[in-house]
Design a protein around this motif. Structure first.
Motif, PDB file in Angstrom:
ATOM      1  N   GLN A  19      59.984  -5.591  33.825  1.00 23.47           N
ATOM      2  CA  GLN A  19      60.879  -6.403  33.002  1.00 23.47           C
ATOM      3  C   GLN A  19      62.209  -6.611  33.710  1.00 23.47           C
ATOM      4  O   GLN A  19      62.774  -7.706  33.694  1.00 23.47           O
ATOM      5  N   ASP A  23      60.504 -12.320  27.666  1.00 24.80           N
ATOM      6  CA  ASP A  23      59.934 -11.065  27.176  1.00 24.80           C
ATOM      7  C   ASP A  23      58.518 -10.951  27.702  1.00 24.80           C
ATOM      8  O   ASP A  23      57.609 -11.664  27.247  1.00 24.80           O
ATOM      9  N   ARG A  81      64.639  -0.526  30.044  1.00 22.56           N
ATOM     10  CA  ARG A  81      63.665  -1.579  30.307  1.00 22.56           C
ATOM     11  C   ARG A  81      62.753  -1.144  31.443  1.00 22.56           C
ATOM     12  O   ARG A  81      63.166  -0.413  32.347  1.00 22.56           O
TER      13      ARG A  81
END
Length: 666
Positions: free
Chosen positions: A652, A223, A648
């Protein structure tokens, strides 16, 4: 026979079959409804059932004709679409091109989506064969469902279109679509099989199926919003074993090895990240070409600014994500809006890469330039659609005001509101309040006065058993009627309609002023002796003396000071929170994938009303623009028919793909 001629014959056959198929669907639907009438008659669809049955009996032939025509038009339209529809070069948003998708339209889109799914499930094998034959007829190397002119969405949209061609209420129309969809699926299964047999008998060889693997998004293993997450990836791209005195061939002393090691790791990490960015299937090639030019400059920033690998919201990453997000919705590299943006971006990146010092401020300034450019383009588009925006704002105001009125009418005590007064309040008076909102604003004295007039008007037509209430009504009538006239002046309501309205009001007020038998004062008993016609005439004479053209504000001392608040739909707390969390992502500039007017399309949110009740999207579906009400968005959301195009960010996605390659090397 040439392939094009065979394909045209295939299309002609499908068009010729539209008539018998339509008659079959309408007849079977009528039979199905009649046979299930007993169960429907005791269900919530009872009223809709009887209305629909009556309509089908009266308009049977009209529905068959409408469905036949809709099928033929949709098949021919699909046959012409050899490639996906491209956005017109000079797309402008105008009132004529703007379509309003309200809750009813959303319900129809939902039913169309369900019909498509049902056909695909019922006729899965036959549909696959039709698509393979169609590809062969068109001489294509791959099987594309969009190339099939008799695909499920063609018939589902035709059914929805035909249902609007006959006189039906919205609930009855939905009942018709739900009933007919299953029968349509069954009939198409048979028709698809017949088409395949005929093509086979003609010696057509279907295109061979190829196993196609649908790429799946790698799981999020890192993350990047976690502080230091990117820096933590350096060990993943280590170039030399831990403890080595120096990089092989570096010629550097051992003391310099750690710094050199980290530099090499940073270079490798950024090289891998940009490799994934340039391989991202969601980016068009021209976008990749421009973003790829930033790699050397980003490396220079990383070596000077440790924060780049510590913060996911570093201006450098924000710039990459912002560019990718804006370009995500374009499917045509030649779209003029995209090419204009890329020309601007090419010039900006050239200045960034040639700057003597690459740091966070350089990218912060570049990000600001991108945002300024996009904001300016958005303002230009909205300015071209000023008329459409004003129409949307009026529509939103009217819906809000009608919501207030519905609540106020529900709270009325005593006699029900007469139909003429109800029509007036929900029609001309809503128009008058809307005009005031547009001219003077929501918090203006003029608007508040018209809103409060509704309370007074509703109260004035109720029974008045107490003498004090009747006396108050007598005192307030001149001012009340003056305010009604003033509101109607805003919309230039014609004099003949006004006379009818005020005659109705005077009759209702005469009833309210008449005291109950045995409860009147001496003065009221004298007045009670007047006939209703005499009482109305007296009120007419009194009201004719009112100065309707005066600008003097009404005495507001005894009137409510706060307009009635808007009512919200009842729902569970969890449901409200989940919906609100998603709705908060409806930010202008964001791209969405939504099902509208029977097709999936990418659409960019261009504008949201201040109260979040209307949203205007620029759609790539036939170059149109759509406005969706909040309720329509919520209905589509509940059915999975609207999603964020980018779930996303670009960075990412690049990290996720890189981690998959590192952990699962081929």
């Amino acid at each position: 026979m040439p392939t094009s001629s065979l394909f045209q014959a295939h299309v002609d056959q499908a068009v010729a079959d539209a008539g018998p198929l339509s008659a079959q669907i309408v007849n079977r639907t009528t039979e199905q409804l009649r046979s299930s009438g007993l169960s429907l008659a005791v269900a919530r669809d009872r009223q809709e059932f009887f209305s629909l049955m009556e309509a089908l009996q009266r308009q049977h032939d009209m529905l068959v004709q409408a469905l036949t025509q809709a099928m033929a038009e949709r098949i021919l339209e699909a046959a012409r679409e050899s490639t996906p529809t491209l956005v017109p070069r000079h797309q402008t948003l105008s009132l004529d091109a703007l379509t309003l998708v309200d809750e009813h339209q959303a319900e129809e889109d939902i039913e169309v989506s369900r019909t498509i799914t049902l056909i695909e499930a019922t006729a899965e094998w036959e549909l696959s064969e039709v698509q393979a034959y169609t590809a062969a007829l068109r001489g294509e190397a791959t099987i594309r469902k969009e190339a099939n002119p008799v695909r499920p969405e063609v018939y589902a949209r035709a059914l929805s279109q035909a249902a609007r061609a006959i006189a039906l209420s919205q609930p009855s129309r939905m009942l018709l679509l739900r009933t007919a969809s299953k029968l349509l699926a069954d009939s198409l299964k048979t028709q698809y099989a017949a088409l395949c047999r005929k093509l086979s008998q003609q010696g057509i060889q279907p295109l061979a199926f190829r196993a196609v693997t649908t790429p799946t998004a790698p799981a999020v293993r890192v993350d990047i919003t976690r502080p230091g997450a990117l820096h933590g990836l350096l060990d993943k791209v280590r170039l030399a074993p831990a403890g080595s005195p120096a990089l092989p061939g570096s010629g550097q002393p051992a003391a310099a090895a750690p710094a050199a090691m980290e530099r090499a790791q940073v270079e490798e990490l950024l090289s891998r990240l940009f490799g994934q960015i340039l391989a991202d299937p969601r980016l068009l090639t021209p976008v990749k070409d421009v973003l790829g030019q930033l790699q050397p400059s980003v490396l220079r920033v990383a070596l000077r600014d440790p924060a780049l690998l510590q913060q996911h919201d570093h201006p450098t990453w924000q710039l990459l994500n912002r560019v990718a997000s804006h370009c995500a919705g374009y499917s045509n590299p030649s779209d003029e809006r995209l090419t204009d943006f890329l020309r601007f971006l090419q010039d900006l990146i050239a200045r960034v890469t040639s700057a003597p010092h690459a740091d966070a401020q350089l990218y912060r300034d570049a990000l600001q330039e991108v945002n300024d450019y996009l904001d300016a383009r958005s303002r230009e588009a909205l300015e071209r659609s000023r008329q459409a925006m004003e129409a949307l704002q009026r529509a939103e105001h009217k819906e809000r005001l009608r919501s207030v009125l519905r609540q106020q009418v529900r709270q009325m005590q005593g006699r029900p509101l007469s139909e003429p007064l109800r029509d007036f309040l929900f029609g001309p008076w809503v128009d008058a309040m809307t005009e005031s909102l547009m001219r003077h604003g929501e918090n203006s004295r003029e608007t508040a006065e018209l809103l409060r007039t509704v309370d007074d008007l509703l109260w004035s037509v109720q029974p008045m058993p107490a003498p004090a209430d009747r006396e108050r009504l007598r005192a307030m009538l001149p001012d009340l009627l003056a305010r009604v006239h003033g509101g109607l002046d805003l919309i230039a309501w014609p004099k003949p309609q006004r006379e009818v309205l005020f005659t109705e009001l005077m009759a209702r007020h005469a009833e309210s002023l008449r005291p109950p038998p045995g409860a009147a004062t001496p003065a009221e008993r004298a007045e009670h002796e007047l006939t209703a016609e005499e009482l109305v005439q007296r009120m007419r004479e009194e009201s004719s003396l009112l100065p309707f053209d005066t600008d003097e504000p009404a005495d507001r001392g005894t009137l409510p000071t706060v307009p009635v608040g808007l009512m919200t739909d009842s729902d569970t707390q969890a449901g409200r929170e989940a919906r609100e969390a998603w709705m908060s992502r409806l930010v202008p500039g964001t791209w969405f994938h939504l099902f509208v007017q029977g097709v999936w399309t990418n659409a960019q949110l261009m504008w949201a009303s201040d109260n979040g009740q209307l949203f205007m999207f620029s759609s790539q579906h036939a170059g149109q623009s759509h406005s969706l009400t909040r309720r329509a968005v919520e209905r589509l959301l509940g059915e999975g028919l609207i999603t964020l195009l980018e779930d996303r960010s670009l960075v990412q996605r690049a990290v996720d793909s890189m981690m998959q390659d590192l952990d699962d090397p081929a």
